[in-house]
Design a protein around this motif. Sequence first.
Motif, PDB file in Angstrom:
ATOM      1  N   GLU A  52       0.833  -1.212   0.000  1.00  0.00           N
ATOM      2  CA  GLU A  52       0.000   0.000   0.000  1.00  0.00           C
ATOM      3  C   GLU A  52       0.866   1.259   0.000  1.00  0.00           C
ATOM      4  O   GLU A  52       0.574   2.227  -0.716  1.00  0.00           O
ATOM      5  CB  GLU A  52      -0.909   0.011   1.222  1.00  0.00           C
ATOM      6  CG  GLU A  52      -2.027  -1.007   1.205  1.00  0.00           C
ATOM      7  CD  GLU A  52      -2.981  -0.798   2.356  1.00  0.00           C
ATOM      8  OE1 GLU A  52      -3.522   0.313   2.486  1.00  0.00           O
ATOM      9  OE2 GLU A  52      -3.172  -1.749   3.147  1.00  0.00           O
ATOM     10  N   LEU A  53       1.911   1.238   0.811  1.00  0.00           N
ATOM     11  CA  LEU A  53       2.801   2.407   0.863  1.00  0.00           C
ATOM     12  C   LEU A  53       3.510   2.599  -0.473  1.00  0.00           C
ATOM     13  O   LEU A  53       3.690   3.727  -0.942  1.00  0.00           O
ATOM     14  CB  LEU A  53       3.811   2.247   1.989  1.00  0.00           C
ATOM     15  CG  LEU A  53       3.230   2.171   3.403  1.00  0.00           C
ATOM     16  CD1 LEU A  53       4.354   2.017   4.433  1.00  0.00           C
ATOM     17  CD2 LEU A  53       2.398   3.405   3.720  1.00  0.00           C
ATOM     18  N   GLY A  54       3.929   1.489  -1.075  1.00  0.00           N
ATOM     19  CA  GLY A  54       4.590   1.583  -2.370  1.00  0.00           C
ATOM     20  C   GLY A  54       3.689   2.203  -3.422  1.00  0.00           C
ATOM     21  O   GLY A  54       4.127   3.014  -4.246  1.00  0.00           O
ATOM     22  N   LEU A  55       2.403   1.839  -3.408  1.00  0.00           N
ATOM     23  CA  LEU A  55       1.456   2.406  -4.365  1.00  0.00           C
ATOM     24  C   LEU A  55       1.268   3.898  -4.153  1.00  0.00           C
ATOM     25  O   LEU A  55       0.942   4.634  -5.089  1.00  0.00           O
ATOM     26  CB  LEU A  55       0.115   1.680  -4.257  1.00  0.00           C
ATOM     27  CG  LEU A  55       0.095   0.230  -4.763  1.00  0.00           C
ATOM     28  CD1 LEU A  55      -1.252  -0.418  -4.461  1.00  0.00           C
ATOM     29  CD2 LEU A  55       0.396   0.177  -6.255  1.00  0.00           C
ATOM     30  N   ARG A  56       1.484   4.355  -2.918  1.00  0.00           N
ATOM     31  CA  ARG A  56       1.379   5.784  -2.611  1.00  0.00           C
ATOM     32  C   ARG A  56       2.697   6.524  -2.888  1.00  0.00           C
ATOM     33  O   ARG A  56       2.775   7.731  -2.680  1.00  0.00           O
ATOM     34  CB  ARG A  56       0.990   5.985  -1.154  1.00  0.00           C
ATOM     35  CG  ARG A  56      -0.427   5.567  -0.827  1.00  0.00           C
ATOM     36  CD  ARG A  56      -0.724   5.731   0.657  1.00  0.00           C
ATOM     37  NE  ARG A  56      -2.104   5.431   0.974  1.00  0.00           N
ATOM     38  CZ  ARG A  56      -3.102   6.303   0.930  1.00  0.00           C
ATOM     39  NH1 ARG A  56      -2.858   7.554   0.582  1.00  0.00           N
ATOM     40  NH2 ARG A  56      -4.328   5.946   1.223  1.00  0.00           N
ATOM     41  N   GLY A  57       3.724   5.800  -3.312  1.00  0.00           N
ATOM     42  CA  GLY A  57       5.009   6.433  -3.604  1.00  0.00           C
ATOM     43  C   GLY A  57       5.827   6.760  -2.373  1.00  0.00           C
ATOM     44  O   GLY A  57       6.704   7.628  -2.426  1.00  0.00           O
ATOM     45  N   ILE A  58       5.569   6.066  -1.264  1.00  0.00           N
ATOM     46  CA  ILE A  58       6.308   6.309  -0.018  1.00  0.00           C
ATOM     47  C   ILE A  58       7.428   5.281   0.088  1.00  0.00           C
ATOM     48  O   ILE A  58       7.163   4.087   0.255  1.00  0.00           O
ATOM     49  CB  ILE A  58       5.376   6.209   1.206  1.00  0.00           C
ATOM     50  CG1 ILE A  58       4.218   7.202   1.071  1.00  0.00           C
ATOM     51  CG2 ILE A  58       6.156   6.459   2.492  1.00  0.00           C
ATOM     52  CD1 ILE A  58       3.130   7.017   2.113  1.00  0.00           C
ATOM     53  N   ARG A  59       8.639   5.734  -0.015  1.00  0.00           N
ATOM     54  CA  ARG A  59       9.793   4.831   0.022  1.00  0.00           C
ATOM     55  C   ARG A  59      10.142   4.446   1.459  1.00  0.00           C
ATOM     56  O   ARG A  59      10.125   5.287   2.364  1.00  0.00           O
ATOM     57  CB  ARG A  59      11.009   5.513  -0.599  1.00  0.00           C
ATOM     58  CG  ARG A  59      10.800   6.007  -2.014  1.00  0.00           C
ATOM     59  CD  ARG A  59      11.150   4.966  -3.047  1.00  0.00           C
ATOM     60  NE  ARG A  59      11.184   5.530  -4.376  1.00  0.00           N
ATOM     61  CZ  ARG A  59      11.652   4.894  -5.448  1.00  0.00           C
ATOM     62  NH1 ARG A  59      12.137   3.678  -5.322  1.00  0.00           N
ATOM     63  NH2 ARG A  59      11.642   5.478  -6.627  1.00  0.00           N
ATOM     64  N   GLY A  60      10.481   3.183   1.643  1.00  0.00           N
ATOM     65  CA  GLY A  60      10.873   2.701   2.953  1.00  0.00           C
ATOM     66  C   GLY A  60      12.359   2.388   3.018  1.00  0.00           C
ATOM     67  O   GLY A  60      12.870   1.611   2.202  1.00  0.00           O
ATOM     68  N   PHE A  61      13.059   2.988   3.964  1.00  0.00           N
ATOM     69  CA  PHE A  61      14.474   2.715   4.210  1.00  0.00           C
ATOM     70  C   PHE A  61      14.549   1.941   5.520  1.00  0.00           C
ATOM     71  O   PHE A  61      14.326   2.501   6.597  1.00  0.00           O
ATOM     72  CB  PHE A  61      15.261   4.018   4.272  1.00  0.00           C
ATOM     73  CG  PHE A  61      15.259   4.777   2.972  1.00  0.00           C
ATOM     74  CD1 PHE A  61      16.238   4.538   2.018  1.00  0.00           C
ATOM     75  CD2 PHE A  61      14.263   5.705   2.692  1.00  0.00           C
ATOM     76  CE1 PHE A  61      16.231   5.223   0.811  1.00  0.00           C
ATOM     77  CE2 PHE A  61      14.247   6.396   1.489  1.00  0.00           C
ATOM     78  CZ  PHE A  61      15.237   6.153   0.542  1.00  0.00           C
TER      79      PHE A  61
END
Length: 246
Positions: free
Chosen positions: A161-170
Motif C-alpha cells: 500500500e505504501l509503495g502504491l502511494r510512492g512512499i519509500r521505505g528505508f
Amino acid sequence: MSERKDRAVGKAGATTPATHSQPGEIDRFLGAAKQLAPLATGQAGRLVFALDATMSRQPTWDLACSLQARMFDVTSQSGGLAVQLVYFRGIGECRASGWVGEPARLTGLMRRIACEGGQTQIARVLRHIRDEAKTVPVRAFVYVGDAMEEDVDALAALAGELGLRGIRGFVFQEGHDPAASAAFATIARLTGGAHARFDVNAPASLLDLLRGAAAYAAGGREAMLRLAGSTPAVKGLITAMDGGRR
C-alpha cells in the motif's frame, strides 16, 4: 495548517501503557511533544523516523538519538526536512510525535524515552504511515530495528500500500536475524526503498544511511545522487532502490 501533537498509534484509545513504564513517563513525553515548535511553512520534505524501542534496542536508541540531528545537515539545499518520531515498546505501546523541523527538539524528545521489553509492532507503524499520508505528504520513512515477530504477509500487504502511494521505505537492520532480514527486505522492495545493515559499534555506518534517507525525503533521487559521490553507503542505497520496483 496546525501540526498534530503526540498521540497513540492505532485505534483511538486502544493503546495499553507498557507495564514497566516509569510513573509519569508518558505524561512527560506528551508534555514534550506539546512544546515542539510548529513546523516552518514551506516545502520541507517529510520523513517518518520509526524505531523499535524494545529492551534490546537501548544501545541503538542511544546511537540514533546522538545521530539524528545530523540527518538535517544534508537537506538544507533541498527545501529542508520535517521528521515525525514513531516508536513502540512494552505491552502494546506505540506512539507518534508531532512533525518536528528542529533537530534539537527531536533530540530532547528522544532523550525522554527509555526502551522497555516487548514484541515488535511493525504493522502498527506501517498502518500509521499509511494513515498519516492521507492528510500530509510523506515522501519516505526510516525504520530501525533488529527483529520481526509478526505475520510477514500482513507486513507485505501494508508495504505494498505504501509503495502504491510512492512512499519509500528505508529499513535499517542491526544484526543478522534471518526472519528480520527477510521481512525487512520485503518491505523495502515493495515500497521501492532499500534495506541495509549497520553496526551499532560503528556509528558512521548508521549515520550515512540516515543521511541518505533524509536526502531522499528532502529532495528525492537527485539529492541522494549529490550525496552518493562522497558517501558509498548512499550509493549502495541507490543501487538497492534501482533493483526494486520503481
